[in-house]
Write an enzyme that holds these catalytic residues in place. Structure first.
Site, PDB file in Angstrom:
ATOM      1  N   CYS A   2       0.819  -1.019  -0.157  1.00 49.49           N
ATOM      2  CA  CYS A   2       0.154   0.122   0.121  1.00 49.49           C
ATOM      3  C   CYS A   2       0.973   1.241   0.046  1.00 49.49           C
ATOM      4  O   CYS A   2       0.456   2.398  -0.111  1.00 49.49           O
ATOM      5  CB  CYS A   2      -0.833   0.111   1.154  1.00 49.49           C
ATOM      6  SG  CYS A   2      -1.413  -1.657   1.762  1.00 49.49           S
ATOM      7  N   SER A  56     -11.114   1.527   5.457  1.00 47.87           N
ATOM      8  CA  SER A  56     -11.018   2.366   4.289  1.00 47.87           C
ATOM      9  C   SER A  56     -11.632   1.551   3.171  1.00 47.87           C
ATOM     10  O   SER A  56     -11.589   0.299   3.073  1.00 47.87           O
ATOM     11  CB  SER A  56      -9.773   2.833   3.830  1.00 47.87           C
ATOM     12  OG  SER A  56      -8.734   1.846   4.007  1.00 47.87           O
ATOM     13  N   LYS A  77      -9.953   6.647   4.437  1.00 41.97           N
ATOM     14  CA  LYS A  77     -11.244   6.324   4.768  1.00 41.97           C
ATOM     15  C   LYS A  77     -12.486   6.890   3.996  1.00 41.97           C
ATOM     16  O   LYS A  77     -13.300   6.296   3.406  1.00 41.97           O
ATOM     17  CB  LYS A  77     -11.905   6.840   6.436  1.00 41.97           C
ATOM     18  CG  LYS A  77     -13.006   6.651   6.891  1.00 41.97           C
ATOM     19  CD  LYS A  77     -12.945   5.088   7.119  1.00 41.97           C
ATOM     20  CE  LYS A  77     -14.654   4.629   7.244  1.00 41.97           C
ATOM     21  NZ  LYS A  77     -15.295   4.590   5.852  1.00 41.97           N
ATOM     22  N   HIS A 125      -9.397   4.460  -0.682  1.00 42.75           N
ATOM     23  CA  HIS A 125      -8.048   3.831  -0.883  1.00 42.75           C
ATOM     24  C   HIS A 125      -7.645   2.924  -1.869  1.00 42.75           C
ATOM     25  O   HIS A 125      -7.788   1.562  -1.753  1.00 42.75           O
ATOM     26  CB  HIS A 125      -7.924   3.111   0.648  1.00 42.75           C
ATOM     27  CG  HIS A 125      -6.534   2.500   0.986  1.00 42.75           C
ATOM     28  ND1 HIS A 125      -5.181   2.878   0.277  1.00 42.75           N
ATOM     29  CD2 HIS A 125      -6.116   1.270   1.622  1.00 42.75           C
ATOM     30  CE1 HIS A 125      -4.283   2.113   0.727  1.00 42.75           C
ATOM     31  NE2 HIS A 125      -4.799   1.494   1.700  1.00 42.75           N
TER      32      HIS A 125
END
Lengths: 385, 132
Positions: free
Chosen positions: A83, A207, A328, A332
């Site tokens: 990520c 998220s 959030k 994401h």
């Protein structure tokens, strides 16, 4: 080393883009960034992406995006750090320009997640964790964060509802960001009622899976000084690593790589946390927001949640976070997130953040986290003028 | 369907909780990693863990990843082994509401995943409340 500036930004709306694939999302963001920068050519392209192979069957994004954007021939590679892929791509772009190996560099973060089913996306995201020693036992990425949140509540005596301010702030800010996935306020009652995903993490701690792309154009700061426009300089760029598996960490409630990365960044920028006007943190889950605030020096150990409860993370607070919705509420799209964070910091420093503008923002920090804290990349941007 | 080579390669740690011990500083290491995380010396001497430990944290998974749907909901935990290291595993033979931090647990060998109806069944460690 040369000073590096961000001279252009671009982003797509985050959401479920049924009509657009990886190429079209990338193109939309990078054309917007190149238009904003006023450039037609670049020396190199770095594409941050985590899951294109797993979720869409397409790897080799460097060449793919370069060709699709009419940049055939340019140096181009894909960068992967779970990520944290977006900020990792920016890091490489920064190194190239600061080191004098390239002048104009395009950085794109892109992810296309909605071509896969929910369980497929869940399994793919877990690839950021240890495949043999975490995921093989049925751990999802949510479950790993849930283990941290449960322990945090146990050690510091917080209740589940104490985490609600992170979600409420993110969604309140997302309301005013046209690029955010959600334009929906969250109340404490809605947070308390939300469906459990992996106890104690519920849907409103998490998220969303999403599609999106964001882009920035980098150039030597000297090129834009004296142009009359504010110069947004990358004052720090720092990467740090930790164990991939949570169980291998000395203390799972301390994000050591986040602390290392943040403090290296403070040293490079020659500032302390008290000089940061806003912090785009990696709120993939509420617990990550709390741990990030502590690791980066904005709260003492166990007091990240207290900071949120005290109202200090809103645009009017001591350290505004998720100012355009965060992971959030903006959404994401994993490999794109690190670039979205930096785009939003630039919007704040330019004074283009609209209703969410942090007053007189001059120093902004973005921190992108790969996995449950194994790769952490911090950038500090400063407006010079 | 995946080949069984990975399960075979991990058999000692998955079936018998075989880790390593650092000859230099004496640290017990699990999962095995060949370089001591405490003193960074090479560490490849096998060490069999007792299988006893306690729950450091836990979570019940309601949304499983692909391949685990038929087990959900299930409870996962970080378990601190009595020799020091921590590992990640599922809990078994216990209702989710009975689990608590600090609960003494012990290792048992159970099915951890199946690869469809005809694929390989992977066995490995889970942890249950300690008996006596």
């Amino acid at each position: 080393m040369r000073d590096v500036a961000i001279i252009g930004i671009g982003q797509t709306k985050v959401g479920e883009h049924w009509e657009k694939d990886l190429r079209h999302l990338s193109l939309e963001a990078l054309q917007a960034a190149m238009r904003d920068a006023g450039v037609e050519h670049v020396d190199a392209l770095y594409v941050g992406n985590m899951l294109s192979g797993e979720l869409t069957g397409q790897e080799h994004l460097g060449a793919l995006v370069a060709d699709f954007a009419g940049l055939r021939g340019v140096e181009a590679v894909k960068v992967e750090a779970a990520c944290g892929s977006g900020a990792a791509a920016l890091r490489l772009g920064y190194v190239a320009v600061a080191g004098g190996l390239a002048d104009v560099v395009l950085v794109v973060g892109v992810e296309k997640m909605t071509d896969a089913t929910g369980p497929e996306a869940t399994a793919a995201l877990a690839m950021a964790a240890d495949a043999d020693h975490e995921v093989a036992h049925g751990l999802t990425f949510v479950a790993l964060n849930a283990l941290l949140m449960r322990r945090y509540m146990y050690e510091y005596g917080y209740k589940k509802e104490d985490f609600a301010p992170f979600t409420i702030n993110a969604h309140a800010n997302g309301m005013n960001n046209p690029y955010a996935m959600f334009h929906m306020k969250v109340t404490p009652e809605a947070y308390a009622r939300a469906r459990m995903i992996a106890d104690p993490i519920n849907l409103l701690d998490s998220s969303p899976v999403a599609d999106g792309a964001a882009a920035v154009v980098l150039a030597p700061a000297d090129w834009v000084r004296g142009s009359g426009k504010p110069v947004i300089r990358i004052a720090a760029s720092a990467v740090a690593t930790d164990t991939v598996a949570i169980h291998d960490r000395r203390d799972p409630l301390v994000l050591e790589a986040a602390a290392l990365s943040a403090w290296r960044a403070y040293q490079q920028a020659d500032i302390g946390p008290e000089e940061v006007d806003l912090f785009e943190l990696h709120d993939a889950f509420s617990i990550m927001a709390a741990l990030s605030l502590e690791a980066a020096g904005f709260a003492r150990r166990g007091e990240g949640v207290r900071l949120a409860l005290d109202g200090e993370i809103t645009p009017q607070g001591r350290i505004p976070v998720a100012t355009m919705g965060g992971l959030k509420a903006r959404g994401h799209p994993v490999g794109a997130t690190g670039v979205y964070q930096v785009v939003e910091v630039v919007q704040q420093l330019r004074g283009e953040a609209g209703a969410n503008q942090v007053p007189d923002a001059r120093v902004g920090m973005a921190q992108n986290i790969g996995g449950s804290g194994a790769t952490v990349i911090t950038h500090i941007l400063i407006r010079d003028c | 369907m995946s080949l069984p080579s990975k399960n075979w390669r991990l058999r000692n740690q998955r079936y018998r909780l075989v880790g390593e011990i650092c000859e230099k500083c004496g640290a017990a290491i699990f999962p095995p990693r060949d370089v001591c995380p405490e003193c960074e010396a090479p560490a490849q001497t096998p060490y069999v863990f007792s299988g006893r430990g306690e729950v450091y944290s836990y979570s019940t998974v309601y949304h499983p990843p692909a391949g685990f749907e038929k087990y959900a909901p299930y409870t996962v935990a970080l378990v601190r082994l009595e020799e020091g290291p921590m590992l990640t595993a599922q809990l078994t033979d216990v209702a989710p509401e009975e689990v608590h931090i600090g609960m003494p647990v012990e290792m048992v060998t159970r099915q951890i995943q199946t690869d469809g109806d005809e694929g390989v069944i992977a066995y490995g460690y889970k942890f249950r409340p300690r008996m006596g």
